[in-house]
Motif scaffolding. Structure first.
Motif, PDB file in Angstrom:
ATOM      1  N   CYS A  33      44.472  36.475  28.134  1.00 19.85           N
ATOM      2  CA  CYS A  33      44.956  35.716  29.300  1.00 19.85           C
ATOM      3  C   CYS A  33      45.520  36.660  30.364  1.00 19.85           C
ATOM      4  O   CYS A  33      45.291  36.456  31.567  1.00 19.85           O
ATOM      5  CB  CYS A  33      46.013  34.705  28.873  1.00 19.85           C
ATOM      6  SG  CYS A  33      45.370  33.358  27.846  1.00 19.85           S
ATOM      7  N   ASP A  34      46.246  37.684  29.931  1.00 20.04           N
ATOM      8  CA  ASP A  34      46.793  38.663  30.879  1.00 20.04           C
ATOM      9  C   ASP A  34      45.670  39.386  31.626  1.00 20.04           C
ATOM     10  O   ASP A  34      45.760  39.614  32.839  1.00 20.04           O
ATOM     11  CB  ASP A  34      47.669  39.684  30.149  1.00 20.04           C
ATOM     12  CG  ASP A  34      48.994  39.092  29.681  1.00 20.04           C
ATOM     13  OD1 ASP A  34      49.398  38.045  30.244  1.00 20.04           O
ATOM     14  OD2 ASP A  34      49.624  39.662  28.779  1.00 20.04           O
ATOM     15  N   LEU A  35      44.624  39.751  30.900  1.00 18.36           N
ATOM     16  CA  LEU A  35      43.493  40.442  31.527  1.00 18.36           C
ATOM     17  C   LEU A  35      42.768  39.523  32.511  1.00 18.36           C
ATOM     18  O   LEU A  35      42.372  39.954  33.606  1.00 18.36           O
ATOM     19  CB  LEU A  35      42.533  40.938  30.451  1.00 18.36           C
ATOM     20  CG  LEU A  35      42.967  42.196  29.689  1.00 18.36           C
ATOM     21  CD1 LEU A  35      42.105  42.403  28.453  1.00 18.36           C
ATOM     22  CD2 LEU A  35      42.888  43.425  30.602  1.00 18.36           C
ATOM     23  N   ILE A  36      42.579  38.271  32.113  1.00 19.71           N
ATOM     24  CA  ILE A  36      41.940  37.304  33.014  1.00 19.71           C
ATOM     25  C   ILE A  36      42.748  37.167  34.302  1.00 19.71           C
ATOM     26  O   ILE A  36      42.196  37.198  35.415  1.00 19.71           O
ATOM     27  CB  ILE A  36      41.804  35.932  32.323  1.00 19.71           C
ATOM     28  CG1 ILE A  36      40.763  36.005  31.203  1.00 19.71           C
ATOM     29  CG2 ILE A  36      41.413  34.840  33.339  1.00 19.71           C
ATOM     30  CD1 ILE A  36      40.727  34.772  30.323  1.00 19.71           C
ATOM     31  N   ASN A  37      44.067  37.049  34.167  1.00 18.55           N
ATOM     32  CA  ASN A  37      44.931  36.909  35.337  1.00 18.55           C
ATOM     33  C   ASN A  37      44.868  38.148  36.228  1.00 18.55           C
ATOM     34  O   ASN A  37      44.863  38.039  37.464  1.00 18.55           O
ATOM     35  CB  ASN A  37      46.371  36.656  34.891  1.00 18.55           C
ATOM     36  CG  ASN A  37      46.531  35.315  34.198  1.00 18.55           C
ATOM     37  OD1 ASN A  37      45.752  34.387  34.429  1.00 18.55           O
ATOM     38  ND2 ASN A  37      47.525  35.207  33.340  1.00 18.55           N
ATOM     39  N   SER A  38      44.823  39.317  35.614  1.00 21.62           N
ATOM     40  CA  SER A  38      44.762  40.561  36.390  1.00 21.62           C
ATOM     41  C   SER A  38      43.444  40.672  37.152  1.00 21.62           C
ATOM     42  O   SER A  38      43.415  41.081  38.322  1.00 21.62           O
ATOM     43  CB  SER A  38      44.931  41.772  35.463  1.00 21.62           C
ATOM     44  OG  SER A  38      46.207  41.762  34.853  1.00 21.62           O
ATOM     45  N   LEU A  39      42.345  40.319  36.495  1.00 21.99           N
ATOM     46  CA  LEU A  39      41.039  40.375  37.149  1.00 21.99           C
ATOM     47  C   LEU A  39      40.947  39.382  38.306  1.00 21.99           C
ATOM     48  O   LEU A  39      40.414  39.695  39.375  1.00 21.99           O
ATOM     49  CB  LEU A  39      39.930  40.104  36.122  1.00 21.99           C
ATOM     50  CG  LEU A  39      39.700  41.210  35.085  1.00 21.99           C
ATOM     51  CD1 LEU A  39      38.795  40.714  33.964  1.00 21.99           C
ATOM     52  CD2 LEU A  39      39.096  42.450  35.743  1.00 21.99           C
ATOM     53  N   LEU A  40      41.486  38.194  38.089  1.00 24.74           N
ATOM     54  CA  LEU A  40      41.475  37.199  39.161  1.00 24.74           C
ATOM     55  C   LEU A  40      42.365  37.630  40.321  1.00 24.74           C
ATOM     56  O   LEU A  40      42.026  37.419  41.493  1.00 24.74           O
ATOM     57  CB  LEU A  40      41.933  35.835  38.630  1.00 24.74           C
ATOM     58  CG  LEU A  40      40.950  35.109  37.706  1.00 24.74           C
ATOM     59  CD1 LEU A  40      41.598  33.865  37.110  1.00 24.74           C
ATOM     60  CD2 LEU A  40      39.685  34.714  38.464  1.00 24.74           C
ATOM     61  N   HIS A  41      43.492  38.240  40.005  1.00 20.27           N
ATOM     62  CA  HIS A  41      44.394  38.710  41.054  1.00 20.27           C
ATOM     63  C   HIS A  41      43.708  39.771  41.921  1.00 20.27           C
ATOM     64  O   HIS A  41      43.840  39.747  43.154  1.00 20.27           O
ATOM     65  CB  HIS A  41      45.662  39.289  40.429  1.00 20.27           C
ATOM     66  CG  HIS A  41      46.691  39.702  41.427  1.00 20.27           C
ATOM     67  ND1 HIS A  41      47.421  38.800  42.173  1.00 20.27           N
ATOM     68  CD2 HIS A  41      47.097  40.936  41.831  1.00 20.27           C
ATOM     69  CE1 HIS A  41      48.243  39.449  42.982  1.00 20.27           C
ATOM     70  NE2 HIS A  41      48.067  40.747  42.792  1.00 20.27           N
ATOM     71  N   LEU A  73      47.617  29.813  49.417  1.00 19.07           N
ATOM     72  CA  LEU A  73      46.340  29.338  48.882  1.00 19.07           C
ATOM     73  C   LEU A  73      45.754  30.332  47.885  1.00 19.07           C
ATOM     74  O   LEU A  73      45.132  29.930  46.897  1.00 19.07           O
ATOM     75  CB  LEU A  73      45.358  29.088  50.029  1.00 19.07           C
ATOM     76  CG  LEU A  73      45.690  27.915  50.952  1.00 19.07           C
ATOM     77  CD1 LEU A  73      44.641  27.793  52.056  1.00 19.07           C
ATOM     78  CD2 LEU A  73      45.782  26.607  50.179  1.00 19.07           C
ATOM     79  N   ILE A  74      45.916  31.617  48.165  1.00 16.24           N
ATOM     80  CA  ILE A  74      45.445  32.634  47.220  1.00 16.24           C
ATOM     81  C   ILE A  74      46.151  32.463  45.881  1.00 16.24           C
ATOM     82  O   ILE A  74      45.521  32.497  44.807  1.00 16.24           O
ATOM     83  CB  ILE A  74      45.693  34.056  47.783  1.00 16.24           C
ATOM     84  CG1 ILE A  74      44.714  34.366  48.921  1.00 16.24           C
ATOM     85  CG2 ILE A  74      45.592  35.105  46.683  1.00 16.24           C
ATOM     86  CD1 ILE A  74      43.273  34.539  48.487  1.00 16.24           C
ATOM     87  N   ASP A  75      47.461  32.256  45.927  1.00 17.58           N
ATOM     88  CA  ASP A  75      48.222  32.056  44.693  1.00 17.58           C
ATOM     89  C   ASP A  75      47.757  30.791  43.977  1.00 17.58           C
ATOM     90  O   ASP A  75      47.593  30.783  42.746  1.00 17.58           O
ATOM     91  CB  ASP A  75      49.708  31.963  45.020  1.00 17.58           C
ATOM     92  CG  ASP A  75      50.565  31.799  43.776  1.00 17.58           C
ATOM     93  OD1 ASP A  75      50.634  32.750  42.976  1.00 17.58           O
ATOM     94  OD2 ASP A  75      51.153  30.725  43.595  1.00 17.58           O
ATOM     95  N   ALA A  76      47.523  29.716  44.752  1.00 19.28           N
ATOM     96  CA  ALA A  76      47.066  28.456  44.153  1.00 19.28           C
ATOM     97  C   ALA A  76      45.686  28.614  43.535  1.00 19.28           C
ATOM     98  O   ALA A  76      45.410  28.079  42.452  1.00 19.28           O
ATOM     99  CB  ALA A  76      47.046  27.360  45.220  1.00 19.28           C
ATOM    100  N   ALA A  77      44.797  29.353  44.212  1.00 15.78           N
ATOM    101  CA  ALA A  77      43.445  29.562  43.690  1.00 15.78           C
ATOM    102  C   ALA A  77      43.479  30.394  42.406  1.00 15.78           C
ATOM    103  O   ALA A  77      42.741  30.103  41.455  1.00 15.78           O
ATOM    104  CB  ALA A  77      42.581  30.255  44.747  1.00 15.78           C
ATOM    105  N   GLU A  78      44.315  31.426  42.392  1.00 15.98           N
ATOM    106  CA  GLU A  78      44.469  32.229  41.170  1.00 15.98           C
ATOM    107  C   GLU A  78      44.927  31.354  40.008  1.00 15.98           C
ATOM    108  O   GLU A  78      44.418  31.470  38.884  1.00 15.98           O
ATOM    109  CB  GLU A  78      45.502  33.338  41.394  1.00 15.98           C
ATOM    110  CG  GLU A  78      44.975  34.568  42.092  1.00 15.98           C
ATOM    111  CD  GLU A  78      46.017  35.675  42.121  1.00 15.98           C
ATOM    112  OE1 GLU A  78      46.732  35.860  41.111  1.00 15.98           O
ATOM    113  OE2 GLU A  78      46.129  36.346  43.166  1.00 15.98           O
ATOM    114  N   LEU A 100      36.772  42.503  28.525  1.00 17.56           N
ATOM    115  CA  LEU A 100      37.621  42.360  29.710  1.00 17.56           C
ATOM    116  C   LEU A 100      38.313  43.680  30.047  1.00 17.56           C
ATOM    117  O   LEU A 100      38.487  44.020  31.229  1.00 17.56           O
ATOM    118  CB  LEU A 100      38.654  41.250  29.508  1.00 17.56           C
ATOM    119  CG  LEU A 100      38.092  39.828  29.360  1.00 17.56           C
ATOM    120  CD1 LEU A 100      39.222  38.824  29.184  1.00 17.56           C
ATOM    121  CD2 LEU A 100      37.232  39.448  30.556  1.00 17.56           C
ATOM    122  N   ASN A 101      38.688  44.433  29.011  1.00 18.59           N
ATOM    123  CA  ASN A 101      39.269  45.759  29.245  1.00 18.59           C
ATOM    124  C   ASN A 101      38.260  46.671  29.942  1.00 18.59           C
ATOM    125  O   ASN A 101      38.618  47.435  30.854  1.00 18.59           O
ATOM    126  CB  ASN A 101      39.704  46.389  27.917  1.00 18.59           C
ATOM    127  CG  ASN A 101      41.208  46.256  27.698  1.00 18.59           C
ATOM    128  OD1 ASN A 101      41.997  46.539  28.597  1.00 18.59           O
ATOM    129  ND2 ASN A 101      41.589  45.812  26.514  1.00 18.59           N
TER     130      ASN A 101
END
Length: 413
Positions: free
Chosen positions: A40-48, A322-327, A405-406
């Protein structure tokens, strides 16, 4: 009072809460929970990282028409380049809003809003000719009930209305040439500029109050409340105080116009009577004008107070929200889709996966959602988190996904 919530793509829970709910679902052992959290952390980082690039693109496209810009232009922007950036801005903004699970409000919806009665008991008018482009988007639709009080508390009526939790408005003003042709000067806005605003808790019947050029107009009942007392008061004043003044004025006019041969003697008493009469009339008219103006100011204050508390952000600040909401939305979608495929332990069709997620939210959180399954599946495939066979999808192992993901993260740098 919130009566019910319309089924929608928006997932009304924070991303971290969604992750915690998945980890507490008892489908994963203690070691798998830790690996899942790392994924989940990796997914969040990639989306960010992805959405940070989107933010930079939005800021670049918006720069030539941003009315709040506080930076100097080093390289002049040609008309052609400005037009191209504006076109790209709309494309980028629509894509971002879709990722944040906003829905577009059509012109038909806006037209209905103009016809419906305002909850704030004011009549608003919008000049659509001022704008070259208008876009409205909303998220979080629900039905609410409010009690409207009128006639000094003597009348109360319960109404049910549609409410939008978030509304984004994009409006571009026409260029200076248009307003020059209209002969309009001293404008409170910059012609050719583009405004982007974000509001909260907006009744669908009051969408017109979000326009920057909204004007308050008197409703018929308000005109009656001012006009009837004014007419009655005028008649009483005419009979009791201005009769002699009008008779003297009529006699003077008749003599000056040759309609009467009887001369009128204007002594000091007559002049004082004329002055007092017209002074009384002027005072009465001024009072009625002030009554009209004060009522309009009251309506303007109602509009201003509502907008003050409903406005969340403006222009480039809207991009960041909106960027935060989309993430958040994209992260929740991919995490939920992967978790429920992992939980199933077998391949599922998109329909089966969609139903499993929606049923889980309804059963455990008493929440109705319309899970965006196509978008979630697309992201799972892009990140190589699932195996696809015969239109069915099966989650790859936690260890495989963590390593993959890594690798994707490392490849970015």
């Amino acid at each position: 009072m919130n009566l019910n919530v319309t089924k929608q793509r928006f997932i009304p829970f924070q991303k971290q809460d969604v992750i915690t709910l998945c980890c507490q679902d008892d489908a994963l052992n203690e070691h798998d929970v830790q690996t899942f959290k790392s994924i989940c952390d990796l997914i969040n980082s990639l989306l960010h990282l992805q959405f940070h690039r989107n933010l930079e693109a939005l800021k670049y496209c918006y720069a030539p028409v941003n009315p709040d810009a506080d930076t100097q232009t080093v390289f002049p922007v040609s008309k052609a380049d400005k037009k191209q950036r504006e076109t790209q801005l709309i494309i980028e903004l629509k894509a971002l809003l879709d990722a944040a699970n906003f829905e577009e409000i059509t012109r038909a919806d806006l037209d209905r809003a103009l016809l419906e009665e305002s909850l704030f008991k004011i009549r608003l008018q919008v000049d659509f000719n001022d704008f070259e482009h208008i876009l409205f988007f909303r998220r979080g639709e629900s039905s609410k009930q409010e009690t409207l009080v009128s006639w000094f508390g003597l009348s109360k009526k319960d109404i049910i209305f549609k409410n939008y939790e978030r509304v984004v408005i994009y409006v571009k003003y026409k260029d200076q040439a248009y307003f020059d042709q209209q002969g309009r000067k001293d404008l409170f806005f910059t012609p050719g500029s583009t405004l982007i605003k974000l509001f909260q808790d907006v009744p669908s019947a009051d969408l017109e109050m979000l326009f920057p050029n909204t004007e308050v107009r008197m409703k018929t009942i308000d005109k009656v409340m001012i006009g009837v007392p004014a007419a009655v008061g005028g008649i009483v004043m005419l009979v009791t105080k201005l009769g002699a003044t009008f008779l003297l004025t009529g006699a003077l006019l008749a003599f000056w116009l040759g309609l009467s041969d009887d001369p009128v003697v204007l002594d000091q008493k007559s002049l004082l009577a004329l002055a007092a009469g017209f002074g009384t009339l002027g005072g009465f008219l001024w009072k009625q004008f002030n009554n009209f103006k004060n009522r309009k100011i009251k309506f303007m204050k109602t509009l201003t107070d509502n907008l003050y508390f409903k406005n969340l952000d403006n222009n480039t600040g809207v991009f960041h929200r909106l960027i935060d909401a989309a993430e958040e939305e994209e992260g929740k979608e991919v995490i939920l889709a992967y978790y429920f495929l992992l939980r199933a332990g077998t391949a599922l069709t998109t329909t089966e996966l969609d139903q499993a997620i929606e049923s889980w939210f309804l059963q455990h959180q008493n929440t109705v959602i319309d899970f965006d399954i196509p978008d979630a599946i697309r992201k799972l495939i892009e990140l190589d988190m699932v195996d696809v066979s015969a239109n069915k999808y099966q989650a790859k192992s936690l260890d495989h996904v963590y390593q993959k993901l890594n690798q994707i993260w490392d490849d970015h740098f």
